[in-house]
Design a protein around this motif. Structure first.
Motif, PDB file in Angstrom:
ATOM      1  N   UNK A 155       0.816  -1.212   0.000  1.00 21.51           N
ATOM      2  CA  UNK A 155       0.000   0.000   0.000  1.00 21.51           C
ATOM      3  C   UNK A 155       0.848   1.259   0.000  1.00 21.51           C
ATOM      4  N   UNK A 156       1.919   1.254   0.779  1.00 21.15           N
ATOM      5  CA  UNK A 156       2.828   2.409   0.804  1.00 21.15           C
ATOM      6  C   UNK A 156       3.511   2.594  -0.544  1.00 21.15           C
ATOM      7  N   UNK A 157       3.900   1.499  -1.164  1.00 16.95           N
ATOM      8  CA  UNK A 157       4.544   1.581  -2.480  1.00 16.95           C
ATOM      9  C   UNK A 157       3.562   2.088  -3.535  1.00 16.95           C
ATOM     10  N   UNK A 158       2.327   1.623  -3.453  1.00 19.85           N
ATOM     11  CA  UNK A 158       1.315   2.088  -4.403  1.00 19.85           C
ATOM     12  C   UNK A 158       1.041   3.582  -4.216  1.00 19.85           C
ATOM     13  N   UNK A 159       0.940   4.030  -2.971  1.00 19.39           N
ATOM     14  CA  UNK A 159       0.742   5.451  -2.695  1.00 19.39           C
ATOM     15  C   UNK A 159       1.918   6.274  -3.213  1.00 19.39           C
ATOM     16  N   UNK A 160       3.133   5.768  -3.014  1.00 21.80           N
ATOM     17  CA  UNK A 160       4.320   6.469  -3.500  1.00 21.80           C
ATOM     18  C   UNK A 160       4.289   6.575  -5.021  1.00 21.80           C
ATOM     19  N   UNK A 161       3.899   5.485  -5.697  1.00 18.86           N
ATOM     20  CA  UNK A 161       3.772   5.520  -7.153  1.00 18.86           C
ATOM     21  C   UNK A 161       2.774   6.587  -7.576  1.00 18.86           C
ATOM     22  N   UNK A 162       1.612   6.602  -6.932  1.00 16.38           N
ATOM     23  CA  UNK A 162       0.571   7.566  -7.302  1.00 16.38           C
ATOM     24  C   UNK A 162       1.060   9.003  -7.146  1.00 16.38           C
ATOM     25  N   UNK A 163       1.776   9.282  -6.075  1.00 12.62           N
ATOM     26  CA  UNK A 163       2.300  10.630  -5.839  1.00 12.62           C
ATOM     27  C   UNK A 163       3.294  11.009  -6.936  1.00 12.62           C
ATOM     28  N   UNK A 164       4.260  10.119  -7.207  1.00 15.26           N
ATOM     29  CA  UNK A 164       5.273  10.412  -8.221  1.00 15.26           C
ATOM     30  C   UNK A 164       4.640  10.528  -9.602  1.00 15.26           C
ATOM     31  N   UNK A 165       3.736   9.634  -9.910  1.00 13.07           N
ATOM     32  CA  UNK A 165       3.071   9.650 -11.224  1.00 13.07           C
ATOM     33  C   UNK A 165       2.231  10.909 -11.395  1.00 13.07           C
ATOM     34  N   UNK A 166       1.475  11.290 -10.358  1.00 13.88           N
ATOM     35  CA  UNK A 166       0.639  12.489 -10.434  1.00 13.88           C
ATOM     36  C   UNK A 166       1.495  13.728 -10.666  1.00 13.88           C
ATOM     37  N   UNK A 167       2.624  13.809  -9.982  1.00  9.24           N
ATOM     38  CA  UNK A 167       3.491  14.968 -10.159  1.00  9.24           C
ATOM     39  C   UNK A 167       4.126  14.964 -11.548  1.00  9.24           C
ATOM     40  N   UNK A 214       9.296  11.370 -13.053  1.00  5.77           N
ATOM     41  CA  UNK A 214       9.068  10.271 -14.003  1.00  5.77           C
ATOM     42  C   UNK A 214       9.962   9.080 -13.678  1.00  5.77           C
ATOM     43  N   UNK A 215      11.182   9.344 -13.238  1.00  5.58           N
ATOM     44  CA  UNK A 215      12.090   8.268 -12.839  1.00  5.58           C
ATOM     45  C   UNK A 215      11.540   7.526 -11.621  1.00  5.58           C
ATOM     46  N   UNK A 216      11.075   8.285 -10.639  1.00  5.43           N
ATOM     47  CA  UNK A 216      10.497   7.671  -9.444  1.00  5.43           C
ATOM     48  C   UNK A 216       9.255   6.864  -9.798  1.00  5.43           C
ATOM     49  N   UNK A 217       8.398   7.431 -10.626  1.00  4.61           N
ATOM     50  CA  UNK A 217       7.177   6.723 -11.025  1.00  4.61           C
ATOM     51  C   UNK A 217       7.512   5.439 -11.776  1.00  4.61           C
ATOM     52  N   UNK A 218       8.516   5.489 -12.637  1.00  6.36           N
ATOM     53  CA  UNK A 218       8.918   4.285 -13.376  1.00  6.36           C
ATOM     54  C   UNK A 218       9.367   3.188 -12.417  1.00  6.36           C
ATOM     55  N   UNK A 219      10.186   3.566 -11.453  1.00  5.95           N
ATOM     56  CA  UNK A 219      10.703   2.589 -10.494  1.00  5.95           C
ATOM     57  C   UNK A 219       9.595   1.982  -9.640  1.00  5.95           C
ATOM     58  N   UNK A 220       8.585   2.767  -9.337  1.00  7.17           N
ATOM     59  CA  UNK A 220       7.521   2.356  -8.424  1.00  7.17           C
ATOM     60  C   UNK A 220       6.289   1.778  -9.124  1.00  7.17           C
ATOM     61  N   UNK A 221       6.334   1.625 -10.423  1.00  2.00           N
ATOM     62  CA  UNK A 221       5.175   1.141 -11.173  1.00  2.00           C
ATOM     63  C   UNK A 221       4.694  -0.220 -10.652  1.00  2.00           C
ATOM     64  N   UNK A 222       3.415  -0.318 -10.302  1.00  2.00           N
ATOM     65  CA  UNK A 222       2.866  -1.596  -9.814  1.00  2.00           C
ATOM     66  C   UNK A 222       2.906  -2.679 -10.898  1.00  2.00           C
ATOM     67  N   UNK A 223       2.972  -3.915 -10.455  1.00  2.00           N
ATOM     68  CA  UNK A 223       3.055  -5.052 -11.376  1.00  2.00           C
ATOM     69  C   UNK A 223       1.945  -5.042 -12.424  1.00  2.00           C
ATOM     70  N   UNK A 224       0.714  -4.705 -12.003  1.00  2.00           N
ATOM     71  CA  UNK A 224      -0.417  -4.783 -12.931  1.00  2.00           C
ATOM     72  C   UNK A 224      -0.336  -3.762 -14.066  1.00  2.00           C
ATOM     73  N   UNK A 225       0.532  -2.773 -13.931  1.00  2.00           N
ATOM     74  CA  UNK A 225       0.698  -1.774 -15.002  1.00  2.00           C
ATOM     75  C   UNK A 225       1.919  -2.047 -15.878  1.00  2.00           C
ATOM     76  N   UNK A 226       2.628  -3.110 -15.565  1.00  2.00           N
ATOM     77  CA  UNK A 226       3.839  -3.461 -16.317  1.00  2.00           C
ATOM     78  C   UNK A 226       3.507  -4.453 -17.429  1.00  2.00           C
TER      79      UNK A 226
END
Length: 151
Positions: A57-69, A93-105
């Motif tokens: 959940x924390x990783x998903x939230x981190x992805x959402x924050x980085x992706x939104x920005x 974009x680098x952070x969002x790429x690293x944190x991308x959830x499995x279902x979006x890969x």
């Protein structure tokens, strides 16, 4: 320790990593250029991705924050040629790429490689404003980080 001294070796090494290792190393690449980030939330997202005990959940939230920005700042790219704003975008974009959830890969994507390329883009943009920025140095640092991670 593995020797990595070019992008082909880097990609080969990154393709051997499991998704969690890709996330961890990708966040290390984003962390390398975090000084170019203007948003504390993106910086926290990168730190979350580097945390060993981060929950899904924390990783998903981190992805959402980085992706939104990254999405928010995308429209600033090219506007009045604010190179540092573009560098800021590519850090997110680098952070969002690293944190991308499995279902979006997809099967052919690699979080760490995408994060590495986005981090290099951040430095390329910063080079337009700051003579001290050096994209080739970032690539060499990525090679060293990967070799250390694998070793």
């Amino acid at each position: 320790m593995a020797t990595i001294d070019n992008d082909q070796d880097l990609r080969t090494a990154l393709n051997r990593l499991n998704p969690d290792q890709q996330r961890q190393l990708g966040c290390r690449f984003a962390h390398q250029v975090m000084n170019l980030s203007r948003d504390e939330r993106v910086n926290r997202a990168i730190h979350t991705g580097l945390t060993d005990g981060a929950s899904p959940g924390e990783l998903e939230d981190a992805f959402r924050v980085a992706r939104a920005y990254a999405v928010k700042t995308y429209t600033d790219c090219g506007k009045d040629t604010d190179w540092m704003a573009q560098a800021d975008h590519f850090v997110a974009a680098s952070a969002a790429a690293a944190l991308t959830p499995d279902e979006l890969m997809t099967e052919r994507q690699n979080r760490a490689w995408k994060a590495a390329v986005q981090a290099r883009m951040a430095v390329s943009c910063a080079m337009m404003e700051d003579d001290a920025a050096d994209e080739s140095n970032v690539a060499r640092q990525q090679y060293a980080l990967t070799a250390e991670f694998l070793g």
